[in-house]
Motif scaffolding. Structure first.
Motif, mmCIF file in Angstrom:
data_model
loop_
_atom_site.group_PDB
_atom_site.id
_atom_site.type_symbol
_atom_site.label_atom_id
_atom_site.label_comp_id
_atom_site.label_asym_id
_atom_site.label_seq_id
_atom_site.Cartn_x
_atom_site.Cartn_y
_atom_site.Cartn_z
ATOM 1 N N CYS A 170 3.825 -7.053 18.661
ATOM 2 C CA CYS A 170 3.370 -5.769 18.175
ATOM 3 C C CYS A 170 3.234 -5.525 16.829
ATOM 4 O O CYS A 170 3.981 -6.175 16.233
ATOM 5 C CB CYS A 170 4.289 -4.681 18.797
ATOM 6 N N GLU A 171 2.111 -4.680 16.478
ATOM 7 C CA GLU A 171 2.113 -4.438 15.062
ATOM 8 C C GLU A 171 1.977 -3.016 14.714
ATOM 9 O O GLU A 171 1.066 -2.464 15.386
ATOM 10 C CB GLU A 171 0.783 -5.248 14.461
ATOM 11 N N PHE A 172 2.477 -2.162 13.782
ATOM 12 C CA PHE A 172 2.172 -1.000 13.436
ATOM 13 C C PHE A 172 1.464 -0.909 12.293
ATOM 14 O O PHE A 172 2.099 -1.395 11.123
ATOM 15 C CB PHE A 172 3.734 -0.233 13.519
ATOM 16 N N GLU A 173 0.469 -0.008 12.217
ATOM 17 C CA GLU A 173 -0.272 0.166 10.859
ATOM 18 C C GLU A 173 0.465 1.394 10.151
ATOM 19 O O GLU A 173 0.503 2.489 10.490
ATOM 20 C CB GLU A 173 -1.598 0.431 11.225
ATOM 21 N N CYS A 174 0.677 1.200 8.858
ATOM 22 C CA CYS A 174 1.055 2.200 8.168
ATOM 23 C C CYS A 174 0.218 2.490 6.747
ATOM 24 O O CYS A 174 -0.325 1.568 6.145
ATOM 25 C CB CYS A 174 2.509 1.581 7.465
ATOM 26 N N PRO A 175 0.187 4.058 6.509
ATOM 27 C CA PRO A 175 -0.945 4.198 5.383
ATOM 28 C C PRO A 175 -0.309 4.072 4.050
ATOM 29 O O PRO A 175 -1.009 4.152 3.231
ATOM 30 C CB PRO A 175 -1.226 5.767 5.865
ATOM 31 N N ALA A 176 1.058 3.845 3.976
ATOM 32 C CA ALA A 176 1.812 3.842 2.590
ATOM 33 C C ALA A 176 1.490 2.377 1.954
ATOM 34 O O ALA A 176 1.234 1.304 2.595
ATOM 35 C CB ALA A 176 3.473 3.852 2.920
ATOM 36 N N LEU A 177 1.515 2.397 0.508
ATOM 37 C CA LEU A 177 1.183 1.273 -0.104
ATOM 38 C C LEU A 177 2.542 0.211 -0.212
ATOM 39 O O LEU A 177 2.191 -0.936 0.002
ATOM 40 C CB LEU A 177 0.841 1.439 -1.604
ATOM 41 N N ASP A 178 3.741 0.864 -0.340
ATOM 42 C CA ASP A 178 4.931 -0.126 -0.579
ATOM 43 C C ASP A 178 5.979 0.657 0.556
ATOM 44 O O ASP A 178 6.141 1.882 0.983
ATOM 45 C CB ASP A 178 5.477 0.138 -1.726
ATOM 46 N N ARG A 213 -9.303 1.084 8.680
ATOM 47 C CA ARG A 213 -9.334 1.457 7.429
ATOM 48 C C ARG A 213 -8.134 2.551 7.135
ATOM 49 O O ARG A 213 -7.883 3.464 7.661
ATOM 50 C CB ARG A 213 -10.820 2.330 7.136
ATOM 51 N N GLY A 214 -7.802 2.366 5.744
ATOM 52 C CA GLY A 214 -6.723 3.102 5.405
ATOM 53 C C GLY A 214 -5.269 2.721 5.764
ATOM 54 O O GLY A 214 -4.038 3.509 5.271
ATOM 55 N N THR A 215 -5.156 1.449 6.237
ATOM 56 C CA THR A 215 -3.951 0.911 6.627
ATOM 57 C C THR A 215 -3.677 -0.152 5.381
ATOM 58 O O THR A 215 -4.622 -0.990 4.912
ATOM 59 C CB THR A 215 -4.124 -0.289 7.971
ATOM 60 N N ARG A 216 -2.571 0.081 4.568
ATOM 61 C CA ARG A 216 -2.334 -0.830 3.486
ATOM 62 C C ARG A 216 -1.049 -1.567 3.439
ATOM 63 O O ARG A 216 -0.655 -2.494 2.736
ATOM 64 C CB ARG A 216 -2.030 0.375 2.193
ATOM 65 N N SER A 217 -0.263 -1.287 4.547
ATOM 66 C CA SER A 217 0.961 -2.227 4.941
ATOM 67 C C SER A 217 1.105 -2.220 6.556
ATOM 68 O O SER A 217 0.725 -1.031 7.234
ATOM 69 C CB SER A 217 2.268 -1.732 4.270
ATOM 70 N N VAL A 218 2.108 -3.052 7.039
ATOM 71 C CA VAL A 218 2.193 -3.144 8.454
ATOM 72 C C VAL A 218 3.436 -3.415 8.790
ATOM 73 O O VAL A 218 4.321 -3.896 7.964
ATOM 74 C CB VAL A 218 1.131 -4.114 9.078
ATOM 75 N N VAL A 219 4.132 -3.088 9.976
ATOM 76 C CA VAL A 219 5.463 -3.577 10.421
ATOM 77 C C VAL A 219 5.140 -4.239 11.770
ATOM 78 O O VAL A 219 4.683 -3.718 12.743
ATOM 79 C CB VAL A 219 6.287 -2.340 10.608
ATOM 80 N N ARG A 220 5.450 -5.515 11.765
ATOM 81 C CA ARG A 220 5.315 -6.489 12.902
ATOM 82 C C ARG A 220 6.696 -6.766 13.378
ATOM 83 O O ARG A 220 7.663 -6.958 13.059
ATOM 84 C CB ARG A 220 4.646 -7.838 12.245
ATOM 85 N N LEU A 221 6.356 -6.863 15.014
ATOM 86 C CA LEU A 221 7.460 -7.315 15.682
ATOM 87 C C LEU A 221 7.348 -8.676 16.279
ATOM 88 O O LEU A 221 6.239 -8.907 16.804
ATOM 89 C CB LEU A 221 7.592 -6.161 16.690
ATOM 90 N N TYR A 222 8.450 -9.384 16.104
ATOM 91 C CA TYR A 222 8.489 -10.858 16.892
ATOM 92 C C TYR A 222 9.472 -10.951 17.847
ATOM 93 O O TYR A 222 10.526 -10.414 18.083
ATOM 94 C CB TYR A 222 8.826 -11.743 15.602
#
Length: 701
Positions: free
Chosen positions: A269-277, A249-258
């Protein structure tokens, strides 16, 4: 050498504000900027709106300059590439310096070009707003022009063209192993509800022209980034995208590593980000465990790949300089952090945001110590930035279009004290010059103005050192002529003004007042635009202290009035007299006086004179003198010498006041302790003016 592109206003209701200089090439050594005007299209007459009139269309530049979205240099520095909304990618030969730049090749696209990327081998990739096919082109520069190698597109974008899914990120592999691999992200320009559903991440091997599968695929991609120095246990590239399902909850965007896995790329890996854009995803070139994401909420988030569940740092900027809509959150209406980059070592990370501040951070310190310092504070928000290859200079672009260069070793130097660059405008091609008068409708305002100039009725003159020209009456001017009562005084003032400007031009003989060909780009603010605090209405009018024109007095006829009967002219100085409230209002001498000549004493209400040279009010009855102060006129209580006002001398009047050696004026009742009417009146004056500024609301400025 550096290049900078800018946004251009092109909508039909505002294209009158369209200006050149949308692409500049800079030389740091010679402090010079060269305009490159190639990114423009022919200005079309609009069918409705303010720009639909023929006069407006004819008076504007026939060139409509388009937004330049990206610029880049070739690895050897011989070519500079630019792309823009004119659907064209251009290559400029910059080997001979910025003064001899030539556009050597052009590549026309089917849509506006948003992205360009140059590989380490000099291969150029472009991304344009096209959904059907060939939204991404790969080209190589040759002696004959751009040579197309191949083209790619998103199959999901082609299947659903109504979603308007365009390329949003485009990068070549940074490591030698991935140097021929092209990474692209696609995002949808549809509604917010649909954007999480559409979009795609694609990887192509350009050498074999094969697409490599990416699983799970990221939707609605914001940005992509390759790992500049991947290790054996690190990931290959990162994707910033909208958060899908299965996040906290509160995660609106993600940064994924491949990372590559046999015939595909898989998520590591996946980082959860609270920012919209997310604006940019930046991988640390000195430590591949650190990844940053700059966002529209004015914050930059740092993660450590070894601890992906927690955000390592949140680097925040203050409120934006430009106010956004109150009914929208900041991350929707604001640009946020538009510049994020690592410095020459891993302990320096730089960000620039809409608050106009460039900050330096150290992500290896605790959160309370991570902020190193503010590198620069600008007048408007930061929109872009880039380091020189040796990281000794930082180029920063502002919202207003200003370009700033920050150098190492000049931390104590303010931006306002920096040396200014010289702007060199490109000559306008004769093919795009405005049409002559003969081709214009004779009813157009421009045609009428050209005819007045050609016949000598109107002439153009420089206006001192200002970057504008003035139109004045020429030797063959034949009317209309102003014959009102104030016309002689206005002509006298205009004559003195023109004479002063002529003296300035003679003293600066041989020097042009301004090298800019277009003065319309200079900001011109009116009182309504800047606002007025209203404080000036509480002070003595400035016109009372202004010098009057002696030549105007001789030409004025005493006591003349306009046809309305509500305005007359002063019988003493010839300036406009105070308006009468009614026809029955008359003075004791039946004279028309201006506010200066009828000024009343603060103490006895008798007629007082005003000295223009000393800004003083002198009463002949009370024999008191007031001088202009911060809060109004203040009573003089010190010894003074008599000063003859030039206005009094020219009108034949004698000075009305002289101070005695004791410092007190004769004829004023005072007590033994030096107080009395003077002191009491001085207190009343101060109390009055203090009440004015205490009761007035704060100025909007």
């Amino acid at each position: 050498m550096f290049a900078a592109g800018s946004y251009a206003t092109t909508d039909r209701d505002s294209m009158q504000y369209n200006r050149p200089y949308n692409l500049l090439l800079g030389d740091v050594r010679h402090k010079t900027l060269q305009e490159l005007p190639e990114h423009h299209v022919k200005r079309q007459r609009q069918d409705k709106g303010v720009n639909a009139t023929a006069t407006m269309h004819q008076s504007q530049d026939p060139r409509l300059f388009m937004t330049v979205t990206m610029v880049a240099f070739s690895p050897d520095g011989d070519l500079m590439y630019s792309a823009g909304y004119d659907k064209t990618v251009r290559a400029f030969d910059v080997r001979s310096g910025i003064h001899n730049v030539t556009c050597t090749m052009e590549a026309i696209h089917k849509g506006s070009v948003d992205l360009i990327a140059v590989s380490n081998d000099g291969v150029l990739a472009t991304g344009c707003q096209r959904v059907d096919k060939n939204s991404i082109k790969v080209m190589r520069c040759s002696t004959s022009g751009f040579e197309k190698l191949c083209s790619f597109s998103s199959q999901k974008a082609a299947d659903r063209p109504e979603t308007k899914t365009y390329p949003s990120g485009l990068k070549w592999g940074a490591h030698s192993f991935f140097k021929d691999w092209l990474l692209a992200g696609f995002s949808s320009h549809s509604t917010d509800e649909e954007r999480a559903t559409y979009g795609e991440t694609c990887v192509w091997d350009v050498e074999t022209q094969q697409q490599i599968l990416v699983t799970p695929n990221a939707r609605n991609v914001f940005d992509v980034a390759w790992n500049p120095s991947p290790g054996s246990a690190s990931s290959s590239f990162a994707i910033g995208s909208v958060a899908g399902s299965g996040v906290n909850r509160g995660t609106r965007s993600v940064v994924r590593l491949y990372n590559p896995r046999s015939t595909r790329f898989g998520i590591t890996c996946e980082f959860e980000c609270p920012a919209l854009d997310i604006n940019d995803v930046v991988w640390c070139p000195h430590d591949d465990n650190l990844i940053a994401a700059s966002c529209t909420d004015g914050k930059t988030y740092i993660w450590d790949a070894r601890r992906p569940d927690d955000i390592l740092h949140t680097f925040a900027h203050s409120t934006p300089l430009l106010e956004h809509w109150e009914d929208q959150p900041r991350e929707v209406a604001d640009t946020g952090v538009r510049f994020a980059s690592w410095g020459d070592n891993r302990t320096r990370f730089y960000t620039g945001s809409s608050d106009g501040v460039v900050k330096a951070w150290n992500p290896y310190l605790a959160a309370e110590d991570a902020h190193v310092r503010d590198v620069a504070t600008l007048n408007s928000g930061v929109m872009s930035g880039a380091f020189s290859p040796d990281s000794c200079r930082l180029l920063v672009g502002e919202v207003t279009g200003s370009i700033n260069i920050l150098s190492v070793g000049q931390e104590d130097k303010a931006i306002k004290d920096a040396q200014q660059f010289t702007l060199k405008a490109s000559p306008v091609d004769a093919a795009v010059q405005p049409k002559t008068t003969g081709a214009l409708d004779p009813t157009f305002g421009r045609a009428i103005a050209n005819d007045l100039i050609q016949t000598g009725q109107i002439v153009l003159r420089p206006l001192g050192s200002l970057p504008i020209r003035q139109a004045v009456q020429g030797p063959k001017y034949n009317g209309p002529v102003d014959r009102s009562d104030e016309a002689p005084a206005l002509r006298a003032k205009a004559s003195i003004f023109q004479r002063n400007e002529l003296i300035k031009s003679i003293s600066n003989a041989g020097a042009t007042p301004c090298a800019l060909p277009h003065s319309d780009s200079k900001p011109k603010f009116t009182e309504e635009e800047t606002g007025d605090s209203g404080r000036s209405r509480d002070r003595i009018p400035g016109v009372l202290r202004s010098a009057h024109l002696t030549g105007a007095r001789a030409d004025q006829s005493a006591g003349r009035s306009l046809d309305t009967g509500l305005s007359r002219y002063c019988t003493q100085c010839g300036q406009p007299a105070r308006p009468r409230i009614s026809e029955e209002e008359e003075t004791d001498t039946n004279e028309a006086l201006c506010e200066r000549c009828s000024f009343s004493c603060f103490r006895c209400s008798g007629t007082a004179s005003i000295t223009t040279a000393t800004s003083q009010v002198v009463c002949s009855a009370c024999k008191l003198t007031w001088t202009a102060g911060t809060l109004g006129y203040e009573l003089l209580e010190r010894e003074s010498q008599i000063i003859v006002d030039p206005f009094v001398r020219s009108s034949g009047c004698r000075p009305r006041q002289a101070w005695s050696a004791s410092g007190r004026s004769e004829g004023v009742d005072v007590n033994a302790d030096g107080t009395g009417d003077v002191a009491n009146f001085l207190g009343e004056v101060e109390e009055h003016y203090h009440s004015l500024w205490m009761d007035r609301p704060d100025s909007p400025l």
